[in-house]
Design an enzyme around this catalytic site. Structure first.
Site, mmCIF file in Angstrom:
data_model
loop_
_atom_site.group_PDB
_atom_site.id
_atom_site.type_symbol
_atom_site.label_atom_id
_atom_site.label_comp_id
_atom_site.label_asym_id
_atom_site.label_seq_id
_atom_site.Cartn_x
_atom_site.Cartn_y
_atom_site.Cartn_z
ATOM 1 N N ARG A 249 0.894 -1.268 0.084
ATOM 2 C CA ARG A 249 0.007 -0.038 -0.041
ATOM 3 C C ARG A 249 0.855 1.147 -0.109
ATOM 4 O O ARG A 249 0.555 2.177 0.437
ATOM 5 C CB ARG A 249 -0.977 0.106 1.313
ATOM 6 N N SER B 61 -9.584 -0.037 4.752
ATOM 7 C CA SER B 61 -8.986 -0.016 6.159
ATOM 8 C C SER B 61 -8.429 0.883 6.541
ATOM 9 O O SER B 61 -7.441 1.580 5.833
ATOM 10 C CB SER B 61 -8.174 -1.232 5.617
ATOM 11 N N GLU C 263 -3.050 3.211 7.325
ATOM 12 C CA GLU C 263 -3.270 2.873 5.862
ATOM 13 C C GLU C 263 -3.735 4.194 5.067
ATOM 14 O O GLU C 263 -3.363 4.335 4.014
ATOM 15 C CB GLU C 263 -4.099 1.676 5.576
#
Ligand SMILES: Cc1cc2nc3c(=O)[nH]c(=O)nc-3n(C[C@H](O)[C@H](O)[C@H](O)COP(=O)(O)OP(=O)(O)OC[C@H]3O[C@@H](n4cnc5c(N)ncnc54)[C@H](O)[C@@H]3O)c2cc1C
Length: 286
Positions: A160, A209, A279
């Protein structure tokens, strides 16, 4: 002033001083030169599905890439197809385009909201698929306004994350997909989408998330086991379907979101000795 709550999937965020949606590369370049010369800060916005904008809003200019949405097949052999895509294209439009043409490689990204630009910058992924896996090159306007093509190998992609800098504007990309049958690509895509729908509250306002999964662990499971499922501060709630999703139940603020996030991270550290890493990206002024 434009409320950023209109431009984020969380529906949270104070006003941007200025919100612009350039219609051409030339107007984007001219504006970029002007902003740099005048030292006006700017923030590149994709679909706003991976950011929490603070309640004070955003300094300077928010640049939306929504008008850059071209998809074009560049070349095609028996096995592979090279596709040009502009960054404002919705990732799901690209997934559907691949599905309709029987091009494999993006099936696991089905259901991930936002733009292709955001997906590349954050190396979006699911079910073992990642954006970087199909990428062959990107075109970037750097901080000096220079437009340059980079091979995918020249960009550092991680879990990510990517090495694309906050003051660089990603303009377009080329991806390589494998030719398959429409039925095969469609079946895989549908299957991943079904699994995603079962596990995640896709119909409620969230930013996906909140925390990255720590190596070998699941952030959602840790949050769950720390006792936070369904917990609420103000109008921000830890989802009862997936504890790593925080939901805006109506009138949520960024400060409530951050308080809940800090509380969760603190408890998970205390209970399991694991430091959760964000995230989502938090942007804007207090
Ligand atoms: C319901 C839901 C489910 C999700 N599921 C997943 C999932 O399974 N996997 C996953 O990885 N993510 C998931 N996400 C998170 C999010 O959708 C992805 O990270 C998505 O790729 C973000 O794209 P965006 O266009 O919305 O980016 P934004 O949120 O708009 O921006 C993210 C970052 O990218 C930068 N950026 C965007 N476009 C450009 C550009 N053209 N040039 C320079 N910088 C740019 C922004 O400045 C910002 O720093 C989910 C989110 C939601 C709401």
């Amino acid at each position: 002033m434009e409320p950023m709550s209109n431009h984020t999937s969380l529906r949270i965020g104070g006003p941007a001083d200025v919100f612009v949606m350039p219609q051409s590369l030339l107007s984007l370049k001219n504006m970029h030169v002007h902003l740099k010369k005048s030292q006006i800060p700017f923030f590149p916005l994709g679909g706003g599905t991976n950011i929490l904008v603070r309640d004070g809003g955003i300094d300077g200019v928010v640049i939306s890439f929504r008008s850059f949405k071209k998809i074009e097949v560049l070349s095609d052999d028996n096995t592979y197809v090279d596709v040009f895509v502009e960054v404002g294209t919705l990732l799901q439009r690209l997934v559907n385009f691949s599905l309709e043409n029987g091009y494999a490689g993006l099936e696991g990204l089905a259901g991930i909201p936002g733009s292709v630009g955001g997906a590349i910058c954050g190396n979006a992924g699911a079910f073992g698929y990642e954006m970087k896996d199909v990428l062959t090159s990107v075109v970037i306007m750097d901080a000096k306004g220079v437009i340059e093509r980079f091979k995918a190998e020249e960009i550092d992609f991680g879990y990510r994350s990517s090495s694309i800098l906050p003051d660089e504007l990603l303009l377009s990309a080329e991806i390589k997909l494998k030719k398959d049958t429409k039925e095969e690509v469609s079946a895989k895509t549908e299957n991943f989408l079904r699994m995603k729908r079962e596990k995640q509250p896709l119909w409620e306002p969230s930013a996906g998330s909140v925390f990255k999964n720590p190596p070998g662990l699941f952030a959602g499971k840790l949050i769950d086991e720390a006792g936070f499922k369904g917990m609420r501060i103000g109008d921000v709630e830890v989802s009862s379907i997936h504890s790593n999703f925080f939901i805006n139940k109506g009138g949520a603020t960024a400060s409530d979101f951050i308080r809940l996030m800090e509380k969760v991270a603190h408890k998970v550290k205390e209970r399991f000795g694991v430091m959760l890493e964000l995230e989502i990206k938090i942007v804007g002024r207090e």
